[in-house]
Design a protein around this motif. Structure first.
Motif, PDB file in Angstrom:
ATOM      1  N   ALA A 173       0.814  -1.219   0.000  1.00 27.30           N
ATOM      2  CA  ALA A 173       0.000   0.000   0.000  1.00 27.30           C
ATOM      3  C   ALA A 173       0.845   1.266   0.000  1.00 27.30           C
ATOM      4  CB  ALA A 173      -0.934  -0.002   1.216  1.00 27.30           C
ATOM      5  N   GLY A 174       2.160   1.105  -0.054  1.00 33.11           N
ATOM      6  CA  GLY A 174       3.039   2.275  -0.103  1.00 33.11           C
ATOM      7  C   GLY A 174       3.392   2.850   1.253  1.00 33.11           C
ATOM      8  N   ILE A 175       3.120   2.114   2.325  1.00 33.39           N
ATOM      9  CA  ILE A 175       3.422   2.590   3.683  1.00 33.39           C
ATOM     10  C   ILE A 175       4.763   2.009   4.108  1.00 33.39           C
ATOM     11  CG2 ILE A 175       2.666   2.564   6.093  1.00 33.39           C
ATOM     12  CD1 ILE A 175      -0.219   2.240   4.965  1.00 33.39           C
ATOM     13  N   ARG A 176       5.707   2.896   4.429  1.00 39.38           N
ATOM     14  CA  ARG A 176       7.058   2.475   4.788  1.00 39.38           C
ATOM     15  C   ARG A 176       7.485   3.178   6.076  1.00 39.38           C
ATOM     16  NH1 ARG A 176       6.591   2.178  -0.571  1.00 39.38           N
ATOM     17  NH2 ARG A 176       7.550   0.384  -1.634  1.00 39.38           N
ATOM     18  N   PRO A 177       7.108   2.628   7.212  1.00 35.94           N
ATOM     19  CA  PRO A 177       7.483   3.258   8.475  1.00 35.94           C
ATOM     20  C   PRO A 177       8.992   3.197   8.696  1.00 35.94           C
ATOM     21  CG  PRO A 177       6.550   1.104   8.880  1.00 35.94           C
ATOM     22  CD  PRO A 177       6.356   1.370   7.419  1.00 35.94           C
ATOM     23  N   ASP A 178       9.488   4.109   9.505  1.00 39.06           N
ATOM     24  CA  ASP A 178      10.910   4.107   9.841  1.00 39.06           C
ATOM     25  C   ASP A 178      11.238   2.993  10.833  1.00 39.06           C
ATOM     26  OD1 ASP A 178      11.874   6.856   8.611  1.00 39.06           O
ATOM     27  OD2 ASP A 178       9.959   7.232   9.609  1.00 39.06           O
ATOM     28  N   TRP A 179      10.243   2.618  11.631  1.00 40.88           N
ATOM     29  CA  TRP A 179      10.405   1.582  12.636  1.00 40.88           C
ATOM     30  C   TRP A 179       9.174   0.675  12.645  1.00 40.88           C
ATOM     31  CZ3 TRP A 179      14.882   1.558  15.582  1.00 40.88           C
ATOM     32  CH2 TRP A 179      15.618   2.759  15.618  1.00 40.88           C
ATOM     33  N   TRP A 180       9.402  -0.602  12.971  1.00 50.79           N
ATOM     34  CA  TRP A 180       8.315  -1.533  13.235  1.00 50.79           C
ATOM     35  C   TRP A 180       8.433  -1.984  14.693  1.00 50.79           C
ATOM     36  CZ3 TRP A 180       4.641  -2.458   9.624  1.00 50.79           C
ATOM     37  CH2 TRP A 180       4.960  -2.259   8.260  1.00 50.79           C
TER      38      TRP A 180
END
Length: 245
Positions: free
Chosen positions: A121-128
């Motif tokens: 979906a194009g979501i790329r968090p800096d942290w998981w």
């Protein structure tokens, strides 16, 4: 490195004391327990983030399962995309905490499949921030997923889910061997028992501070010990791929 998770309700006095002190700070924005996820700030989350210091990381917990209904997933993804865009425009890092709601039958795939759907979906968090697992293959698989989908991601943190120290020790042993796993973000395992004693009147302020500090040091020791322990590489790429797709 040391870090804290502080909200605007109970951390109001502490946040200014820690800001600018080279401490990693994350602040939650979600309404606790909300499904679909909602923001405490209301719909215009970007306006509120403009008032935050740039060093504060935006933390959002989402109860997301890859097998949820299409409508629920679409609603949640839209909210996460809105938050991701707001973080991008205001210069804040984003930490997504993903907890798949329990379903009948064990699903070791759920976290990895959820992450894959969010990447799609194009979501790329800096942290998981991800649930604990005692299976090192899962952590290696999730690390491989991050490396493939977003090599600029800062990495993963192990959450606690009120697990006992013994359970977390096993999770740390499994996770610390994965280079993309940077550490842990655990709360209630550290403070719940001391807090209960304080509220019941059986512990003084000094007792609580000492016990919380001791619990935190013990977890740091467990993590450092796990990180220093050599781990055999017995995980085939095919098996790791199967755990996240």
């Amino acid at each position: 490195d040391t870090g804290v998770l502080l909200d605007d309700h109970y951390g109001t006095d502490v946040l200014p004391m820690l800001t600018g002190k080279n401490i990693w700070i994350a602040r939650p924005v979600e309404v606790p327990g909300s499904i679909p996820v909602a923001f405490e700030t209301g719909p215009n989350v970007g306006l509120v983030l403009r008032t935050w210091p740039a060093e504060h990381v935006v933390k959002c917990l989402v109860f997301y399962h890859p097998d949820d209904s299409d409508d629920l997933k679409a609603t949640q993804i839209a909210s996460m995309r809105e938050l991701s865009d707001a973080c991008h425009h205001t210069g804040h890092e984003l930490l997504l905490e993903i907890i798949p709601p329990e379903r009948a039958g064990e699903d070791t795939n759920a976290v990895g499949r959820a992450m894959s759907q969010l990447y799609d979906a194009g979501i790329r968090p800096d942290w998981w921030k991800l649930p604990p697992s005692t299976d090192p293959r899962i952590w290696h698989a999730l690390g491989a997923l991050i490396e493939t989908r977003d090599k600029y991601c800062q990495g993963m943190l192990v959450l606690g889910l009120e697990a006992s120290t013994t359970t977390l020790e096993a999770s740390f042993a499994a996770a610390a061997g994965e280079s993309r796993c940077r550490g842990f973000a655990v709360g209630r395992t550290i403070f719940s028992e001391p807090a209960a004693a304080w509220f019941s009147g059986t512990a003084t302020d000094a007792d609580v501070v000492a016990e919380i500090a001791r619990n935190y040091r013990d977890l740091i020791t467990l993590w450092d010990r796990a990180a220093e322990t050599p781990q055999s590489d017995q995980y085939s790429p095919q098996l790791e791929k199967g755990l996240v797709t």
